[in-house]
Design a protein around this motif. Structure first.
Motif, short mmCIF file in Angstrom:
data_model
loop_
_atom_site.label_atom_id
_atom_site.label_comp_id
_atom_site.label_asym_id
_atom_site.label_seq_id
_atom_site.Cartn_x
_atom_site.Cartn_y
_atom_site.Cartn_z
N LYS A 342 0.84 -1.19 0.00
CA LYS A 342 0.00 0.00 0.00
C LYS A 342 0.88 1.24 0.00
O LYS A 342 1.80 1.35 0.82
CB LYS A 342 -0.91 0.01 1.24
N LYS A 379 -5.19 0.97 -2.62
CA LYS A 379 -5.95 -0.21 -2.20
C LYS A 379 -7.31 0.19 -1.61
O LYS A 379 -7.39 1.07 -0.75
CB LYS A 379 -5.16 -1.02 -1.18
N THR A 380 -8.34 -0.52 -2.08
CA THR A 380 -9.70 -0.23 -1.61
C THR A 380 -9.91 -0.92 -0.27
O THR A 380 -10.48 -2.01 -0.21
CB THR A 380 -10.75 -0.76 -2.61
N GLU A 381 -9.41 -0.29 0.78
CA GLU A 381 -9.50 -0.92 2.10
C GLU A 381 -10.12 0.08 3.05
O GLU A 381 -9.68 1.23 3.12
CB GLU A 381 -8.08 -1.30 2.55
N TYR A 387 -6.82 5.69 1.22
CA TYR A 387 -7.97 5.34 0.40
C TYR A 387 -9.19 6.16 0.78
O TYR A 387 -9.89 6.71 -0.07
CB TYR A 387 -8.28 3.83 0.51
N GLN A 408 -6.65 -4.03 -10.34
CA GLN A 408 -5.84 -4.78 -9.39
C GLN A 408 -4.37 -4.58 -9.70
O GLN A 408 -3.93 -4.76 -10.85
CB GLN A 408 -6.17 -6.28 -9.47
N PRO A 411 -1.16 -4.39 -4.41
CA PRO A 411 -1.88 -4.58 -3.13
C PRO A 411 -3.19 -5.35 -3.28
O PRO A 411 -3.83 -5.64 -2.26
CB PRO A 411 -2.16 -3.16 -2.66
N VAL A 414 -7.77 -2.12 -6.29
CA VAL A 414 -7.41 -0.71 -6.15
C VAL A 414 -8.35 0.18 -6.95
O VAL A 414 -8.97 -0.26 -7.92
CB VAL A 414 -5.96 -0.41 -6.65
#
Ligand SMILES: *[C@@H]1O[C@H](CO)[C@@H](O)[C@H](O)[C@H]1NC(C)=O
Ligand SMILES: *[C@@H]1O[C@H](CO)[C@@H](O)[C@H](O)[C@H]1NC(C)=O
Ligand SMILES: *[C@@H]1O[C@H](CO)[C@@H](O)[C@H](O)[C@H]1NC(C)=O
Ligand SMILES: *[C@@H]1O[C@H](CO)[C@@H](O)[C@H](O)[C@H]1NC(C)=O
Ligand SMILES: *[C@@H]1O[C@H](CO)[C@@H](O)[C@H](O)[C@H]1NC(C)=O
Ligand SMILES: *[C@@H]1O[C@H](CO)[C@@H](O)[C@H](O)[C@H]1NC(C)=O
Length: 910
Positions: A342, A379-381, A387, A408, A411, A414
């Motif tokens: 990340k 990263k979609t976290e 993010y 993608q 990480p 994304v």
């Protein structure tokens, strides 16, 4: 009259009315032509007979022809119906104001007036333009002619002698061709790896579509797109043609013509008249932006690797360089330092913040620097603050359904920031700023910005039950993607030759139906992503560091050089790749990205001792000199083999001595656009042999690098243009009277041949471990005259010239400013036994404050030792010593001349 329209209705053209084989359209005919008050000309064209191949024709076109200043002719072709907005490269990326008249090109050009070939740029030409524009009416075609010799440089009218079709203009397909004489030498159309060499080979297709594919792959579209070519004609006259268009395109070079097949936008041509190749690049960069000033430290040697496991490995590398007495300026970190890849995070186990902090304190205390990588994919976290901040700012790229485009990369899943979004800069700056409080990096490396994507899909979603990325195969797509195109942006009627096999535009990247701010389509802006990221990163770094930023970007466009350095990407550790690297660097320099390099010793696969040895000898003279390798490759730091270490000390030793010269080239690049590394023909354009040489290159005007590029060789066959050349290591000579010729030079394993050319004056300092230490050492002035003993005629004096630019090395501005920088010009001349060297200072205060001193003068080419040495008209006295060494080499030592003051050093034996 400002523009002359010459009606040329040739009988032969009648035949091209009918659609020929391979023609997509019948072409257009002129319906009206208007001369505007501002001197530009507007032509209105009508389609002759419409066709539907690749979509319907645009029925009416508007062609605008204007001289934007003395040097530049602009031909812009678009839909006559202005309510239909066609895509053009945004002004935010390449500002284009039409300001005829005064240009910085001219004022700065007098600083570097030593080479005859640049004189024409700044010289008076009266009010006449260098080009003449003419056209045919039916089918419409235009030609650009050089006024001075009436040579046709560009001609888009189909004719019987060249088998290309008429101009085509459709929604998603544009086509235009130009005829060329067979004898023209063409360069450009990057970015791709070129086994053919720097000069384009007839029969090749160049596809311009930014793609994350290793540069070890020859002849395919790589990371950047450069829709520009340089055309060298007989007599050494150069001109340049820039198609300012960011859409995907195929450019086919057939020896006697070039055809562009473009997926959209407009036909926006800029013609640069040269007439020297150097002035073409200067004219191009005047339009697209002058190259960024680079910090002094970025000229030092740099070490990187994907796969440094922890902070102690970085520490070991740095101390091993010190122990081996090999200069190391910058230590790099690839994605290894990140927490699960990340951006703006640290791996808490292997790269904990406290260890990084103490490591960087030591690095900085030793005068060294640290650069780290960031990738665009965020990263979609949910609990990842970067993010979240991007979500709140609303700056992510969307897919065609209006959701955030899910891709993608390392990480896993994304979203990608959209650097066209007005809020993207503050988001990016804030993330960079916060991370800088944890890790005091000195520069940023922006990778994967084609944009690289491990999935290909028009829309993708995260599978709820699977782990993404897959632990066993992190580069394998772990998203669920819908790849069937439903809209025209994903599947245009004409398919460019992506990756040599007409791959989908969206393969290895994001869907071309994805949208940026204000509905900007990825279809149009794809090739600009790296450019837009470089601008944001440059600005962010500048506001965080309050110093001159250093950015290294993989994906670039013509104009990116204003913000970033560039490397040639993932090459391989092969003898082919070492040769390709020179062409890659020259191609970047051609489009205003002079701070360029290739991964020294090779990125992919394992290098060998001999290859790495030859590669550091060459890489020591790249503008940007970094050793970097893949996670799967064996370690290749220069200290690992004694032979490589020895070569590195020798070659980098010379590089560090040359730092004042290289930094002055960085300044020249910044104010004029001149490449740092140049092909031989930039200096010797009237010598046709130089047009095909790309196994050697020049640094500026004065230095020629002739590396070994093949296994087992202990000599190198090198071309030397006419004149005297002196080996920079030991001053031995290569002299060609009359014309240039090839020489076989000895090149044992520890040796690279580097020569200085007659007429040059070069400032040197001493070798050191870092650039900061080198900057504290005394200066030597090297003056290279033609070898006198070889001269038939002694009636004309021999001349040499040079310049020096100095400043703090990291001020935001790089300019000649009182107290902040020093610029000097040196001129020397000699006739028979008398000679003189003059230093003229423009702004000496900076050098005086720093106490910089010239300690030694070396004069090459002298038949006899000078007598009656005088400094500022005073007899030179002890401790000044003048000695005549072997090989016509005179050394005057014991000087202490302040660098910031004018001086005259003269001699006379009579
Ligand atoms: C760093 O990584 C190397 C190689 O994996 C390992 O041998 C070493 O113990 C590690 N050092 C620390 C401090 O973690
Ligand atoms: C953040 O979320 C991930 C899963 O989404 C979890 O593995 C991680 O422990 C969380 N980290 C923090 C600091 O809460
Ligand atoms: C995840 O779910 C999908 C459909 O719901 C199924 O096809 C797939 O096999 C599942 N994968 C795993 C690793 O369980
Ligand atoms: C790297 O080495 C492997 C194994 O020898 C080889 O198959 C591959 O072609 C090499 N890659 C390049 C780019 O040379
Ligand atoms: C200088 O170096 C070149 C190249 O290594 C070598 O061939 C030549 O013999 C050397 N000359 C002298 C005078 O040492
Ligand atoms: C230089 O020497 C040549 C003869 O070698 C002579 O003709 C010429 O006049 C000399 N020039 C000067 C300025 O002394």
């Amino acid at each position: 009259m400002f523009v002359r329209g010459v009606l040329v209705l040739l009988i032969c053209c009648i035949t091209s009315f009918a659609l020929g084989l391979g023609d997509v359209s019948s072409g257009y005919e002129l319906s009206a032509i208007i001369e505007r008050n501002d001197g530009s000309i507007v032509a209105i064209l009508d389609i002759i007979e419409s066709s539907n191949l690749y979509g319907p024709d645009t029925l009416q076109l508007q062609v605008t022809i204007s001289y934007e200043d003395q040097d530049r002719l602009h031909v812009h072709i678009t839909d006559y119906d202005s309510s239909y907005k066609r895509w053009e490269v945004p002004l935010e990326l390449i500002p284009r104001s039409k300001t005829p008249g005064s240009s910085p090109l001219k004022s700065h050009n007098t600083l570097f007036d030593d080479a005859s070939e640049t004189n024409s740029v700044g010289s008076e030409r009266g009010s006449s333009h260098q080009f003449q524009f003419s056209y045919t009416s039916k089918p419409f075609g235009f030609a650009i002619t050089r006024n001075s010799n009436k040579e046709v440089l560009f001609n888009s009218t189909p004719g019987s002698s060249h088998s290309f079709g008429s101009m085509v203009f459709k929604d998603q397909y544009l086509e235009i061709s130009t005829s060329l004489p067979k004898s023209a030498s063409i360069y450009g159309f990057g970015e791709s790896t070129r086994p053919d060499g720097f000069r384009l080979a007839p029969g090749r297709l160049y596809t311009l579509w930014a793609t994350d594919i290793a540069s070890a792959n020859p002849n395919v579209d790589l990371y950047g797109s450069y829709p520009f070519y340089l055309d060298m004609r007989s007599g050494g006259l150069a001109h340049g043609v820039f198609l300012l268009n960011s859409n995907g395109m195929d450019v086919s070079y057939q020896g006697i013509f070039i055809t562009y097949k473009v997926l959209g936008g407009v036909l926006d041509f800029y013609f640069f008249p040269g007439p020297s190749p150097l002035s073409v690049v200067q004219q191009l960069t005047q339009l697209v932006g002058r190259p960024a000033p680079m910090p002094y430290w970025s000229l030092g040697f740099q070490q990187s690797k994907y796969g440094y496991k922890n902070v102690s490995e970085l520490e070991d590398v740095v101390s091993n360089y010190a122990n081996a007495r090999i200069p190391l300026e910058v230590i790099w970190s690839d994605i290894d330092h990140m927490d699960k890849f990340k951006d703006f995070t640290l791996d808490p186990l292997n790269y904990p913040a406290d260890k990084m902090k103490s490591f960087l304190e030591k690095v900085h205390a030793d005068g060294q620097q640290f650069v780290l990588i960031i990738d665009p994919g965020i990263k979609t976290e949910n609990n990842y603050s970067t993010y979240q901040n991007g979500l709140e700012a609303g700056i992510y790229i969307k897919d065609s359904s209006g959701s955030l485009y899910l891709g993608q990369v390392w990480p896993g899943p994304v979203n990608f920031p959209d650097f066209f979004h007005p809020k993207a800069l503050s988001f990016w700056t804030s993330e960079i700023s916060k991370f800088h409080e944890t890790v005091a990096f000195d520069g940023l490396w922006i990778d994967m910005n084609e944009i690289s994507n491990f999935c290909s899909g028009i829309t993708c979603t995260l599978p709820p039950n699977a782990s993404c990325p897959r632990g066993d195969a992190p580069t394998q797509c772990c998203l669920i993607c819908d790849s069937s195109p439903t809209i025209k942006w994903d599947d245009p009627p004409y398919s460019i030759n992506k990756l040599g096999s007409h791959k989908d535009l969206g393969a290895l990247t994001i869907a071309t139906s994805a949208t940026h701010f204000n509905g900007i389509l990825e279809y149009n802006a794809h090739n600009l992503y790296g450019f837009s990221e470089a601008i944001a990163t440059n600005r962010a770094l500048q506001s965080v560091l309050k110093k001159r930023p250093f950015v290294l970007s993989r994906s670039t466009f013509v104009g990116s050089g204003k913000y970033t350095a560039h490397w040639t990407g993932d090459n391989a550790a092969t003898w082919n790749d070492i040769g390709y690297s020179i062409v890659g660097i020259l191609n970047a320099g051609l489009v205003g990205i002079p701070m360029a390099g290739a991964d020294i010793c090779g990125f992919v696969n394992d290098t060998t001792e001999e290859l790495c040895n030859r590669w550091i000898q060459l890489g020591a003279f790249y503008p940007f000199a970094r050793d970097h390798s893949d996670i799967h490759s064996k370690r290749q730091e220069l200290y690992l083999w004694e032979s490589v270490a020895q070569s590195a000390r020798k070659a980098l030793g010379l590089r560090y001595r040359l730092l004042p010269y290289l930094y002055t080239l960085v300044f020249e690049a910044h104010v004029l656009g001149s490449p740092i590394a140049r092909p031989l023909f930039f200096q010797f354009s009237s010598d046709p042999i130089t047009l095909g040489i790309d196994s050697q290159f020049m640094l500026g005007r004065g230095i020629l690098v002739s590396p070994v590029l093949s296994a087992g060789a202990t000599s190198v066959k090198a071309y030397f243009p006419k004149g005297s050349w002196y080996n920079l290591f030991n001053y031995s000579q290569v002299v060609n009277a009359g014309e240039g010729s090839y020489h076989v030079l000895s090149a044992p394993l520890d040796t690279i041949n580097v020569h200085v050319y007659e007429g040059s004056i070069i400032l040197l300092q001493e070798e050191a471990k870092t650039t900061a230490q080198a900057r504290k050492t005394p200066f030597t002035l090297l003056v290279a005259f033609p070898l006198q003993s070889t001269k038939a005629d002694n009636s004309e004096p021999d001349q040499a010239t040079g310049q020096l630019f100095l400043d703090n090395g990291d001020d935001v501005e790089m300019a000649i400013v009182a107290g902040k920088s020093t610029f000097l010009k040196y001129r020397a001349s000699t006739l028979n036994t008398s000679g003189v060297i003059r230093a003229s200072v423009m702004q000496g205060e900076f050098a005086l404050q720093k106490g910089l001193v010239l300690q030694k003068v070396v004069i090459l080419g002298m038949k006899a030792p000078p007598n009656n040495l005088k400094i500022n008209n005073q007899e030179a006295a002890s401790p000044i010593k003048c000695s005549y060494q072997a090989s016509s080499h005179v050394e005057i030592s014991g000087l202490s001349l302040p660098l910031g003051k004018d001086f005259i050093l003269s001699w006379n034996t009579m």
